[in-house]
Design an enzyme around this catalytic site. Structure first.
Site, short mmCIF file in Angstrom:
data_model
loop_
_atom_site.label_atom_id
_atom_site.label_comp_id
_atom_site.label_asym_id
_atom_site.label_seq_id
_atom_site.Cartn_x
_atom_site.Cartn_y
_atom_site.Cartn_z
N ALA A 98 0.87 -1.19 0.00
CA ALA A 98 0.00 0.00 0.00
C ALA A 98 0.89 1.23 0.00
O ALA A 98 1.81 1.35 0.81
CB ALA A 98 -0.89 0.02 1.23
N LYS A 99 0.60 2.12 -0.92
CA LYS A 99 1.32 3.39 -1.00
C LYS A 99 0.39 4.44 -0.42
O LYS A 99 -0.70 4.66 -0.95
CB LYS A 99 1.61 3.67 -2.48
N VAL A 100 0.83 5.04 0.68
CA VAL A 100 -0.05 6.01 1.36
C VAL A 100 0.69 7.30 1.66
O VAL A 100 1.92 7.33 1.73
CB VAL A 100 -0.63 5.44 2.69
#
Ligand code: FBP
Length: 264
Positions: A176-178
């Site tokens: 996940a890129k957050v």
């Protein structure tokens, strides 16, 4: 989530994804101060640095430029994207199939999901199709997990970012890129919410070397597994020097101060 530590986009359990899809997402404005970077080859050159585990681009850039770099750069094909010309609720058009990404030589897939948008239902259904097809090719799926929309006024508050990582885990992302939720503690909570799935920080607009590296140091201390960054690398006059420093902070877990001193 599938085990991805043997994937080419992972080095020692971590990733540094160099993103260059800004020409679509933001428009040519991001290149105004660095007009030479309008030529995608210049950023592919930067991505040959050992610290970079993959370069994230849209289909057209992959078709035109990746063939010259396929021996030196791992490809993360972003399957959807939206231009800044679109003024509706956050949404992202799927513009590349998983079959075609694989044909272009992708090592991984990227997909934006705007949780909370009025288009969340369709986006999640599109993500389902891409994620399940990607499994047939054993391609890791990186979710740009960006909750935003009418009902979400602050897209970086801690509870939003921990929801973003959890949503990615539950929907079957591998990374996940957050966005950075503003503190190490908030990032540590977001990482915890992701279980065994890897979390990487999204770069954001360009800041000073020290400010950026200190944030990366905090994020790595919080248990995140690297970065997916664009402007903070390729908008710099000397991207290689920053990548040298990032290599130390991410893979060798050095402090920002030590990394900067070593790369002066
Ligand atoms: O939707 P936003 O926040 O405007 O930013 C989208 C951009 O940010 C990224 O996710 C990361 O790039 P940056 O590190 O330059 O922020 C890009 O892949 C994308 O083009």
């Amino acid at each position: 989530m599938i085990p991805i530590d043997d994937s080419p986009i992972v080095r020692d359990g971590k990733s540094l994804i160099l993103a260059m899809d800004h020409g679509l997402e933001h428009g040519p404005v991001d290149f105004e101060d660095v007009p030479e970077k309008l030529d995608p080859s210049t950023v592919f050159e930067t991505a040959t640095h050992d610290a970079v585990t993959a370069m994230a681009v849209q289909k057209g850039i992959a078709e035109g430029y990746y063939p010259s770099y396929e021996d030196d750069v791992n490809l993360l094909l972003k399957l959807n994207g939206t231009s800044n010309l679109w003024m509706g609720e956050p949404d992202s058009a799927v513009n590349c199939s998983v079959d075609y990404a694989a044909e272009l030589g992708a090592d991984a897939l990227g997909f934006t999901v705007y949780g909370g948008s009025n288009h969340e239902i369709e986006m999640v259904e599109e993500f389902r199709d891409a994620q399940e097809k990607g499994r047939e090719y054993d391609l890791p799926m990186v979710m740009w997990s960006y909750p935003r929309g009418q009902g979400l006024k602050n897209d970086t508050k801690p509870s939003t970012i921990s929801y973003a990582t959890r949503l990615a885990l539950e929907l079957g992302a591998d990374i996940a890129k957050v966005k950075y939720p503003g503190s190490k503690d908030a990032m540590a909570h977001a990482v915890k919410c992701a279980g065994d799935m890897k979390v990487v920080m999204s770069g954001g607009s360009k800041t000073s070397d020290y400010e950026f590296l200190s944030t990366v140091e905090a994020v790595i201390d919080a248990g995140a597994k690297g970065l997916a960054v664009g402007r903070n690398v390729w908008q710099r006059e000397d991207p290689t020097r920053l990548l040298d420093a990032l290599e130390k902070v991410i893979y060798e877990e050095e402090t920002a101060d030590a990394a900067l001193e070593a790369t002066e």
